[in-house]
Design a protein around this motif. Structure first.
Motif, PDB file in Angstrom:
ATOM      1  N   GLN A   1       0.814  -1.214   0.000  1.00 15.42           N
ATOM      2  CA  GLN A   1       0.000   0.000   0.000  1.00 15.42           C
ATOM      3  C   GLN A   1       0.848   1.265   0.000  1.00 15.42           C
ATOM      4  O   GLN A   1       0.361   2.333  -0.368  1.00 15.42           O
ATOM      5  N   PHE A   2       2.110   1.163   0.428  1.00 20.55           N
ATOM      6  CA  PHE A   2       2.966   2.352   0.439  1.00 20.55           C
ATOM      7  C   PHE A   2       3.239   2.873  -0.971  1.00 20.55           C
ATOM      8  O   PHE A   2       3.701   4.003  -1.137  1.00 20.55           O
ATOM      9  N   LEU A   3       2.955   2.057  -2.004  1.00 18.44           N
ATOM     10  CA  LEU A   3       3.140   2.494  -3.389  1.00 18.44           C
ATOM     11  C   LEU A   3       1.955   3.316  -3.902  1.00 18.44           C
ATOM     12  O   LEU A   3       2.048   3.942  -4.955  1.00 18.44           O
TER      13      LEU A   3
ATOM     14  N   SER B   1      -3.684   7.359  -7.370  1.00 21.83           N
ATOM     15  CA  SER B   1      -3.841   5.938  -7.708  1.00 21.83           C
ATOM     16  C   SER B   1      -5.333   5.638  -7.848  1.00 21.83           C
ATOM     17  O   SER B   1      -6.138   6.039  -6.997  1.00 21.83           O
ATOM     18  N   ASP B   2      -5.701   4.951  -8.901  1.00 22.74           N
ATOM     19  CA  ASP B   2      -7.113   4.723  -9.212  1.00 22.74           C
ATOM     20  C   ASP B   2      -7.747   3.775  -8.196  1.00 22.74           C
ATOM     21  O   ASP B   2      -7.310   2.635  -8.021  1.00 22.74           O
ATOM     22  N   SER B   3      -8.810   4.237  -7.525  1.00 22.23           N
ATOM     23  CA  SER B   3      -9.473   3.448  -6.481  1.00 22.23           C
ATOM     24  C   SER B   3     -10.136   2.197  -7.052  1.00 22.23           C
ATOM     25  O   SER B   3     -10.180   1.154  -6.393  1.00 22.23           O
ATOM     26  N   ALA B   4     -10.657   2.287  -8.280  1.00 21.16           N
ATOM     27  CA  ALA B   4     -11.305   1.122  -8.892  1.00 21.16           C
ATOM     28  C   ALA B   4     -10.290   0.016  -9.165  1.00 21.16           C
ATOM     29  O   ALA B   4     -10.574  -1.173  -8.969  1.00 21.16           O
TER      30      ALA B   4
ATOM     31  N   ALA C   1      -9.401  -1.602  -5.866  1.00 20.06           N
ATOM     32  CA  ALA C   1     -10.477  -2.497  -5.433  1.00 20.06           C
ATOM     33  C   ALA C   1     -10.464  -3.801  -6.230  1.00 20.06           C
ATOM     34  O   ALA C   1     -10.669  -4.886  -5.667  1.00 20.06           O
ATOM     35  N   ALA C   2     -10.216  -3.706  -7.537  1.00 15.17           N
ATOM     36  CA  ALA C   2     -10.162  -4.904  -8.377  1.00 15.17           C
ATOM     37  C   ALA C   2      -8.996  -5.798  -7.965  1.00 15.17           C
ATOM     38  O   ALA C   2      -9.100  -7.031  -7.949  1.00 15.17           O
ATOM     39  N   MET C   3      -7.874  -5.172  -7.618  1.00 14.62           N
ATOM     40  CA  MET C   3      -6.701  -5.910  -7.159  1.00 14.62           C
ATOM     41  C   MET C   3      -7.010  -6.656  -5.858  1.00 14.62           C
ATOM     42  O   MET C   3      -6.699  -7.841  -5.706  1.00 14.62           O
ATOM     43  N   ALA C   4      -7.633  -5.950  -4.922  1.00 13.68           N
ATOM     44  CA  ALA C   4      -7.964  -6.555  -3.626  1.00 13.68           C
ATOM     45  C   ALA C   4      -8.953  -7.706  -3.785  1.00 13.68           C
ATOM     46  O   ALA C   4      -8.825  -8.753  -3.131  1.00 13.68           O
ATOM     47  N   SER C   5      -9.939  -7.521  -4.663  1.00 17.77           N
ATOM     48  CA  SER C   5     -10.933  -8.569  -4.890  1.00 17.77           C
ATOM     49  C   SER C   5     -10.298  -9.817  -5.485  1.00 17.77           C
ATOM     50  O   SER C   5     -10.612 -10.944  -5.076  1.00 17.77           O
ATOM     51  N   ALA C   6      -9.387  -9.627  -6.454  1.00 21.63           N
ATOM     52  CA  ALA C   6      -8.721 -10.768  -7.078  1.00 21.63           C
ATOM     53  C   ALA C   6      -7.899 -11.541  -6.051  1.00 21.63           C
ATOM     54  O   ALA C   6      -7.933 -12.780  -6.005  1.00 21.63           O
ATOM     55  N   MET C   7      -7.163 -10.828  -5.196  1.00 25.17           N
ATOM     56  CA  MET C   7      -6.332 -11.494  -4.195  1.00 25.17           C
ATOM     57  C   MET C   7      -7.200 -12.203  -3.154  1.00 25.17           C
ATOM     58  O   MET C   7      -6.876 -13.313  -2.715  1.00 25.17           O
ATOM     59  N   LYS C   8      -8.297 -11.592  -2.751  1.00 21.43           N
ATOM     60  CA  LYS C   8      -9.192 -12.207  -1.774  1.00 21.43           C
ATOM     61  C   LYS C   8      -9.768 -13.509  -2.293  1.00 21.43           C
ATOM     62  O   LYS C   8      -9.954 -14.468  -1.519  1.00 21.43           O
ATOM     63  N   ASN C   9     -10.018 -13.576  -3.599  1.00 29.76           N
ATOM     64  CA  ASN C   9     -10.633 -14.756  -4.196  1.00 29.76           C
ATOM     65  C   ASN C   9      -9.623 -15.659  -4.900  1.00 29.76           C
ATOM     66  O   ASN C   9     -10.006 -16.528  -5.686  1.00 29.76           O
ATOM     67  N   ALA C  10      -8.329 -15.426  -4.634  1.00 26.94           N
ATOM     68  CA  ALA C  10      -7.245 -16.262  -5.178  1.00 26.94           C
ATOM     69  C   ALA C  10      -7.281 -16.322  -6.699  1.00 26.94           C
ATOM     70  O   ALA C  10      -7.054 -17.373  -7.306  1.00 26.94           O
ATOM     71  N   ARG C  11      -7.540 -15.158  -7.315  1.00 28.55           N
ATOM     72  CA  ARG C  11      -7.543 -15.059  -8.771  1.00 28.55           C
ATOM     73  C   ARG C  11      -6.363 -14.216  -9.235  1.00 28.55           C
ATOM     74  O   ARG C  11      -5.961 -13.279  -8.531  1.00 28.55           O
ATOM     75  N   PRO C  12      -5.823 -14.498 -10.418  1.00 35.40           N
ATOM     76  CA  PRO C  12      -4.759 -13.639 -10.961  1.00 35.40           C
ATOM     77  C   PRO C  12      -5.306 -12.252 -11.263  1.00 35.40           C
ATOM     78  O   PRO C  12      -6.489 -12.074 -11.547  1.00 35.40           O
TER      79      PRO C  12
ATOM     80  N   ILE D   1      -1.572   0.785 -13.012  1.00 37.00           N
ATOM     81  CA  ILE D   1      -1.905   1.682 -11.909  1.00 37.00           C
ATOM     82  C   ILE D   1      -0.793   2.710 -11.729  1.00 37.00           C
ATOM     83  O   ILE D   1       0.385   2.405 -11.959  1.00 37.00           O
ATOM     84  N   LEU D   2      -1.176   3.898 -11.341  1.00 38.88           N
ATOM     85  CA  LEU D   2      -0.195   4.947 -11.060  1.00 38.88           C
ATOM     86  C   LEU D   2       0.319   4.742  -9.639  1.00 38.88           C
ATOM     87  O   LEU D   2      -0.447   4.808  -8.672  1.00 38.88           O
ATOM     88  N   ASN D   3       1.597   4.500  -9.500  1.00 39.88           N
ATOM     89  CA  ASN D   3       2.220   4.273  -8.196  1.00 39.88           C
ATOM     90  C   ASN D   3       3.175   5.406  -7.832  1.00 39.88           C
ATOM     91  O   ASN D   3       3.525   6.232  -8.681  1.00 39.88           O
ATOM     92  N   TYR D   4       3.604   5.403  -6.583  1.00 40.30           N
ATOM     93  CA  TYR D   4       4.472   6.450  -6.048  1.00 40.30           C
ATOM     94  C   TYR D   4       5.805   5.857  -5.597  1.00 40.30           C
ATOM     95  O   TYR D   4       5.829   4.828  -4.916  1.00 40.30           O
ATOM     96  N   ARG D   5       6.905   6.508  -5.970  1.00 44.68           N
ATOM     97  CA  ARG D   5       8.226   6.101  -5.515  1.00 44.68           C
ATOM     98  C   ARG D   5       8.488   6.659  -4.107  1.00 44.68           C
ATOM     99  O   ARG D   5       7.714   7.468  -3.592  1.00 44.68           O
ATOM    100  N   LYS D   6       9.610   6.265  -3.547  1.00 41.53           N
ATOM    101  CA  LYS D   6       9.985   6.719  -2.208  1.00 41.53           C
ATOM    102  C   LYS D   6      10.138   8.231  -2.163  1.00 41.53           C
ATOM    103  O   LYS D   6       9.800   8.874  -1.154  1.00 41.53           O
ATOM    104  N   ASP D   7      10.631   8.839  -3.269  1.00 41.29           N
ATOM    105  CA  ASP D   7      10.846  10.294  -3.294  1.00 41.29           C
ATOM    106  C   ASP D   7       9.579  11.077  -3.619  1.00 41.29           C
ATOM    107  O   ASP D   7       9.616  12.303  -3.754  1.00 41.29           O
ATOM    108  N   GLY D   8       8.448  10.367  -3.770  1.00 41.08           N
ATOM    109  CA  GLY D   8       7.177  11.043  -4.033  1.00 41.08           C
ATOM    110  C   GLY D   8       6.827  11.179  -5.498  1.00 41.08           C
ATOM    111  O   GLY D   8       5.700  11.568  -5.830  1.00 41.08           O
ATOM    112  N   SER D   9       7.762  10.894  -6.405  1.00 38.75           N
ATOM    113  CA  SER D   9       7.468  10.950  -7.835  1.00 38.75           C
ATOM    114  C   SER D   9       6.584   9.769  -8.219  1.00 38.75           C
ATOM    115  O   SER D   9       6.519   8.754  -7.514  1.00 38.75           O
TER     116      SER D   9
END
Length: 266
Positions: free
Chosen positions: A101-103, A108-111, A114-125, A130-138
Motif C-alpha cells: 500500500q505504500f506504493l 492511484s485509481d481506487s477502482a 479495489a479490483a486488485m484486492a478482490s482478485a487477491m481475496k478470491n485467489a484469482r490472478p 496503476i499509477l504508483n508512487y516512488r519513495k521520493d514522491g514521484s
C-alpha cells in the motif's frame, strides 16, 4: 556439493558451535541407531535440495529486468528483487513485512485498487495498470500482474507480483493522442481531410473532415483501396492517383501533393 552431517559423541556447546561453523545440515550424537541416522540423512538431503532451489530462484530474480515482489498470504512482503527496488526507490530492508500500500497515493485509481484486492481475496490472478508512487514522491505507471501460489490443498502460500515501469510508453501514447487531436482540429479549421490505408490488415480509415467532404463512409469499400479510388475518383484522374499510391508504397517515401477530382454521392 553434498550436505554435511556432523557426527559426535560430545554433547557440549563447543561441539554444537563447531557443527554450526561447518555449515552442517544436521548433527547426530553417538550412540545412534540406523533409523535415527537414516532420518537425519533424509532431512539433510531434503533441506539441501530446498536451499539449492531457493538459491537458483534468488539468482533468477536478480537478473530479471522486471520487478518481482513476493508476499505472504496476508499480503506482507517477504522478498523483492533489485529491479523492484530500482523502480520504487525503496531498499528491501525498508519494505520487508509491509504491504504494498505504500506504493499507492492520491492519484492511484481506487477502482483498480479495489479490483486488485478482490482478485487477491478470491485467489484469482490480476493484471492491470496503476499509477504508483516512488519513495521520493514521484509517480510512475506500473503494469502489474499478481499471481496467487497455491499448495496441494488449494490454500494460498504466497502472492507473486511482477511490475513493469511503463511510464515512457504512457507518455508516448499520450503524445500520439494529442498529436492526432491537434491534426483533427487543424483539418476541421482548414477543411482538409486525410485517409489511412493499413496494408497489413487491408483497412481504410478516414478522418472526420474527410468523411464530411466526401459524404461517404470508408466501410463502403471494405478495406479495398483501389476500389475506393475507382468508385470516387474521376476516370481521367484514376491512373495518376493509383500510380502515385503504388510508388509511395514501393518507395516508402512521401510524395509531392497533387490534385485530383472526386465524385460525390449526389
Amino acid at each position: 556439493n553434498l550436505p554435511v552431517i556432523f557426527l559426535t559423541g560430545n554433547r557440549s556447546e563447543e561441539e554444537l558451535t563447531r557443527a554450526t561453523r561447518a555449515h552442517a545440515f544436521g548433527y547426530v550424537i553417538k550412540p545412534f541407531s540406523d533409523q535415527e541416522l537414516r532420518a537425519v540423512i533424509e532431512m539433510a538431503l531434503y533441506k539441501h535440495h530446498a536451499e539449492s532451489k531457493l538459491q537458483v530462484s534468488d539468482l533468477a530474480l536478480k537478473v530479471i529486468s522486471q520487478g518481482v515482489v513476493i508476499t505472504s498470504p496476508d499480503k506482507k512482503i517477504i522478498s523483492v528483487n533489485e529491479a523492484f527496488c530500482e523502480q520504487t526507490g525503496y531498499a528491501s530492508h525498508d519494505i520487508i513485512a509491509k504491504t504494498c500500500q505504500f506504493l499507492q497515493g492520491p492519484m492511484s485509481d481506487s477502482a483498480t485498487i479495489a479490483a486488485m484486492a478482490s482478485a487477491m481475496k478470491n485467489a484469482r490472478p490480476f493484471t492491470g495498470e496503476i499509477l504508483n508512487y516512488r519513495k521520493d514522491g514521484s509517480t510512475f505507471w506500473n503494469e502489474l500482474s499478481i499471481t496467487p501460489a497455491l499448495d496441494g490443498l488449494g490454500q494460498i502460500t504466497h502472492f507473486i507480483g511482477v511490475t513493469r515501469d511503463i511510464t515512457e510508453r504512457k507518455k508516448t501514447h499520450e503524445a500520439l493522442r494529442q498529436s492526432e487531436h491537434d491534426l483533427l482540429e487543424a483539418e476541421h479549421s482548414t477543411h482538409v481531410g486525410h485517409w489511412v490505408w493499413e496494408a497489413h490488415n487491408n483497412k481504410i480509415s478516414w478522418s472526420n473532415e474527410m468523411t464530411r467532404i466526401w459524404q461517404r463512409s470508408p466501410e463502403e469499400f471494405n478495406g479495398d483501396l483501389f476500389a475506393m479510388i475507382k468508385a470516387t475518383v474521376y476516370p481521367e484522374d484514376q491512373a495518376t492517383v493509383i500510380a502515385t499510391c503504388k510508388q509511395a508504397f514501393e518507395d516508402r517515401e512521401d510524395y509531392e501533393p497533387f490534385e485530383y477530382r472526386i465524385y460525390l454521392p449526389d
